[in-house]
Structure formats: C-alpha cells, structure tokens
Design an enzyme around this catalytic site. Structure first.
Site: not given
Length: 562
Positions: A214, A260, A472
C-alpha cells in the site's frame, strides 16, 4: 459503446496482439485526436485526493436510517437518478446475497505508527514526511498514526462489536524486510506482529483480507536502485510476497498484491504530492520526469504483481485454498455534454485511469488509445511478460469514492508532453457551469452514488464480468477545531446510497462479493495528514489515541444485523 466510440473492445479469450490488431480499424476517434489542429488547452491537475459525482438523493421521510420496529430497522432509500434502484428500497444485510462480505479497511502506514520500533526499517513515506513536511496539509506524519501497532486488539474488538465479517489491512514491507530484500534479513518481530493480528482477528470471527503493498516502498530500495523506477524491484517484491504467503497463508485466504497503483504512479511521480515526491521541476519537485516516470513505475508495478501471483498459484494456492487479486481505483466519468467528443472523452478518461491497469490484466497490453496517444513513452511487454500478466487475478478490488465530468481537450500532434496525467486529452472537473456534480463531502468527494453502479456495469461489460470486491468506499469530515465530531450524518447517507447502488449492480449481473468501508478508524490521510476523518471510529489524537464510535456506527451495526 466502446466500439461506437472508436475504442477497442477487450477480449478475455484472445491474445493481446490479436485484440489490438482486430480493433485497429475501430479507431477513427484516435486518429481524429492525433490529427487535430488546435492548440492543446491547459488541463486542470487532479484534486488533492484525486477522486472526484451527480445525483440528488432524497430520503423517504427526511432521514436515512433506522426506526424502531424490526421491520423498520432497515434503510429505506429513494433516488432521483434515472438508473438508480427502484424508488423505495429497504436495505439490510439480508438484502444482499448469502455470503456477501461486509468489512472495513486500513493501511499499515496510515494506522500502525511505531515507525522505528519492532525492527521496522524506514519506508519512502517516512522519508517523504520527515524531509518535506510542507507537502502534508498539517505538516504531520505517520510516526504514531493511530497507534494500531500497540492497540490492534482494540481495533479487532471494534470490528467484532460492529458485526463486520472482514478486516482489510496491509503489511508493511519494511516491517518484514527492513532493508527491502531477503538478503538484508527477515525481521521476526514483524512476522510475530502480523501473526498476532491475524490470530486475534480469527479468534473473534473476523476474516483477514491482506494487502501486500500500500505505497510504502522500503527506503533502502529507493536508495539502492530507485524503487519502482527499476525493474530490479520485481524480484525483491516476489521474495517479499513469498515470505508473506509462507508465514501467513495458512490463515489468510484473501490476498491483494497492490493497492491503487494509479495513485502511486500519478501522485508519487507525476505531481509529487505523495512519496517519493517526484515530478518535473516545473511542478515543484527537486527531481523527476512527469512525462515518463509514471509509465515506467506502472510497468514495473504490473510485473511485480504478476510475478507475485505466479508464486502464489505455483506454490501455495492448491494447499492454502486462497485467492489473490489486485485493487484498482477509478472515478466514474460523466460526459460534460452530449457531444460525441465529450462522450468519447469520458471513455478515454476511464482507459487512462482504470484501463491502464485492467487492460493488461485481461488482454496482456495497455489500451489501444494509450498506445495511440502516448506512443514511445509507453513501455512494451515482451510476449512472455504479456502472457504472465494476462489473467493474473482471481478477483479485482475496486476503490470508488466519487466521479467527475469529462470534457474533450483539443489536441495537437506535435505538442511536447510534460505530464502523463494530461496525455488523455480530457479536462476533468467536479463542476459544470459552476454547479457541482453532486453535494461536496469533505474537501474532495462529490456525492454521486450512481457512479459506483455505472463503474461496476462498465467493468462487467468491458472486462468479462470479473469477480469484484469493493475494497474501499467511504467519505470524510473535515477536522473540526472544537468538539468531538461524532455526529456524521453524511457518512450514514453516503454508505446507504452507495450500498443501494452495489445491490442494484448485483441484480444486473455484476459479480460483487463484498464491500469494505474506508475506513475502520480515522487515520493519517496521506497529503491531507489528519485534517480529514474517514473513520467509522473517531480517534482522539490528543488523548492516547482514544477510540470512540461515531453515530454512523450505530446505524451500520443495525444494518449488519438486519
């Protein structure tokens, strides 16, 4: 729609070269873009968290929530959007398919703290926040974050009290490998910490969903060979993933390789707002190349992902009986007008944000429109790499917060590219003629539930209906100067209407298997620092990181028990 827009359709059953060649004749739009004679307009840089939607939602009785009786203890939703769920929908856990997972999420750097404790090595986020506090809204850092490293048992109890099924958290690479490499040594204290967290979750009936990366690259790798700008990182990430699968995979059944990658490559290397803070000098960074580095970083991220998946499938999946995927973020884009150019721009924006990653995963190569516009700045996969990446997921995680309008930006063929973000030739905005696309929540989230459903349907149509988790989804309050902001009606409204859109997408055939609220607790929100609060649980940073449930938790707990 893609074919009508002059964009290639993706096939789940053909090789990358075949799909690209068969779609080449469908690209009059790309040709027109490349040959346009107008000067390129100045395009707006992304908003601070870069997820920027259009629906007025109307509560049935002026409020969204629970009444007193058992039949009323569900959420009634009325929507004014044309593609929303029917006018009145009663929602609770039982509204969703059996086995649907409800969870909450976090990330290591945002919550753990203990940045130099327990044998952990520094990450690029430690260096970035320490060396450039001016890049963070309140000049803060994640040195202590929410102190979850020491308070993880409290967090697990909160998950259990809420009635959630799963907790999505990330492992700090430099807590496992302080120097980033296997040769640099494994930190057994880090292994023990995550074993303790996983075991505590399972003891309380909470299943872990674990993200390997992350955004917190070990600083040692950034120093050694420039981190994700170098292909050397692929083997080191593979070694790190292998350790995690070996140590935790007997109990972890849901793995996410990357969170992401768009955010790391664009915010970290095109604008320098995130670690490692690189961008071209005219965007205010001491070093970087906004036109090229985001593409190089993305290329290596995808190769790292694919190699980690191969390790898992070859050595662990059969015995551990788990699944592995990747989490991608995307806005939904509404055309600024009904013109062909703006309709095409909306799809082009999706290709440059979501397709940049999803096309290689499904088709083995980047979207055709990116090849046409980015040209030789877009790296190529070898045949072996293409085959390795293609199909390297059991599920796709989708992070959705908000939507934007997309407007075609005139193009010149001979312009000098200066930032990957503008290569799509799309002007993005959360407003049209001064009117926001939806009510503003926090500093950057425009409330547009319809965008989530439309994004899910788009993924179903274009990418062969993959298994999906919403990894998310949530909203924020801006930090208040006085008082305890436990009253958060916007979060209750946001989750209610977005869950309704997820349910409708499921009814229309999208294979959504779970929803994770961002976030379990308030936390360090990257370049926003602690100025915005996304948590279901309030963190009192001045009083030993005290945890207090916000009003939305009362509603959500009832929702989960209905």
């Amino acid at each position: 729609m893609a074919a009508q827009l002059g964009l290639p359709l993706v096939s789940c059953h053909r090789g990358a070269s075949q799909a690209a060649s068969s779609s080449a004749h469908l690209v009059p739009g790309a040709s027109a873009i490349m040959q346009a004679g107008n000067r390129r307009q100045k395009m707006r840089a992304p908003a601070l968290r870069d997820r920027v939607v259009f629906a007025r939602v109307v509560p049935v009785d002026g409020s969204v929530g629970f009444a007193g009786s058992s039949t009323e203890q569900e959420t009634a939703v009325e929507s004014a959007t044309p593609t929303a769920v029917p006018s009145k929908v009663v929602l609770g856990r039982s509204s969703f398919p059996r086995g649907f997972i409800f969870g909450a999420a976090s990330a290591a750097y945002q919550v753990e703290g203990a940045w130099n404790e327990g044998g952990r090595g520094p990450s690029i986020w430690d260096t970035f926040t320490h060396d450039h506090p001016e890049k963070i809204a309140d000049h803060s850092n994640g040195d202590k974050a929410t102190d979850s490293y020491k308070k993880y048992k409290e967090d697990v109890k909160l998950l259990k009290d809420l009635g959630l099924d799963s907790y999505r958290f990330s492992i700090s690479w430099s807590r496992i490998l302080p120097k980033g490499t296997l040769q640099g040594g494994i930190n057994q204290e880090g292994i023990q910490y995550y074993n303790d967290l996983i075991n505590e979750l399972l003891k309380n009936g909470i299943r872990p969903m674990v993200t390997l990366f992350h955004w917190d690259v070990p600083q040692a790798l950034e120093d050694s060979y420039k981190g994700f700008r170098s292909s050397e990182i692929v083997n080191d990430f593979k070694d790190y993933a292998d350790i995690c699968f070996k140590e935790f995979g007997d109990r972890v059944k849901h793995w996410i390789t990357l969170n992401e990658p768009w955010s790391l490559s664009t915010m970290g290397y095109a604008f320098g707002r995130h670690a490692p803070g690189r961008c071209s000098t005219w965007y205010g960074c001491p070093a970087g190349d906004s036109a090229n580095e985001p593409y190089e970083v993305t290329h290596n991220l995808l190769l790292a992902h694919a190699n980690a998946v191969k390790i898992y499938r070859d050595n662990y999946k059969a015995t551990q009986n788990g699944e592995i995927g990747i989490t991608l973020n995307s806005l939904w884009y509404e055309p600024y007008s009904k013109s062909h150019e703006d309709v095409e721009a909306a799809t082009r924006a999706l290709d440059f944000m979501f397709g940049w990653y999803m096309d290689p995963l499904v088709n083995g190569d980047y979207p055709f429109i990116m090849r046409a516009l980015v040209r030789d700045r877009l790296p190529f996969f070898t045949h072996a790499e293409s085959e390795l990446i293609k199909g390297s997921y059991d599920f796709i995680g989708i992070n959705y917060y908000t939507s934007n309008y997309a407007q075609h930006a005139p193009v010149t063929e001979d312009h000098t590219p200066d930032n990957s973000y503008f290569d799509s030739y799309v002007n993005q905005s959360g407003e049209k003629n001064g009117v926001p696309i939806g009510p503003l929540q926090g500093s950057w989230i425009y409330f547009y539930p319809r965008g989530l459903k439309e994004l899910l349907l788009y993924v179903k149509r274009r990418y062969c209906n993959p298994k999906i988790y919403i990894t998310e989804n949530g909203t924020a309050e801006v930090e208040k100067e006085k008082g305890v902001p436990l009253h958060d009606p916007e979060r209750k409204e946001y989750l209610t209407y977005h869950l309704a859109q997820v349910l409708q997408a499921i009814r229309e055939g999208v294979r959504v298997k779970g929803h994770f609220t961002w976030a379990l607790t308030d936390n360090f929100e990257w370049d926003k620092g602690y100025t915005e609060r996304f948590g279901l649980i309030y963190i009192d940073y001045d009083k030993d990181f005290n945890r207090q449930p916000k009003d939305s938790t009362k509603w959500f707990s009832k929702f989960l028990r209905t």
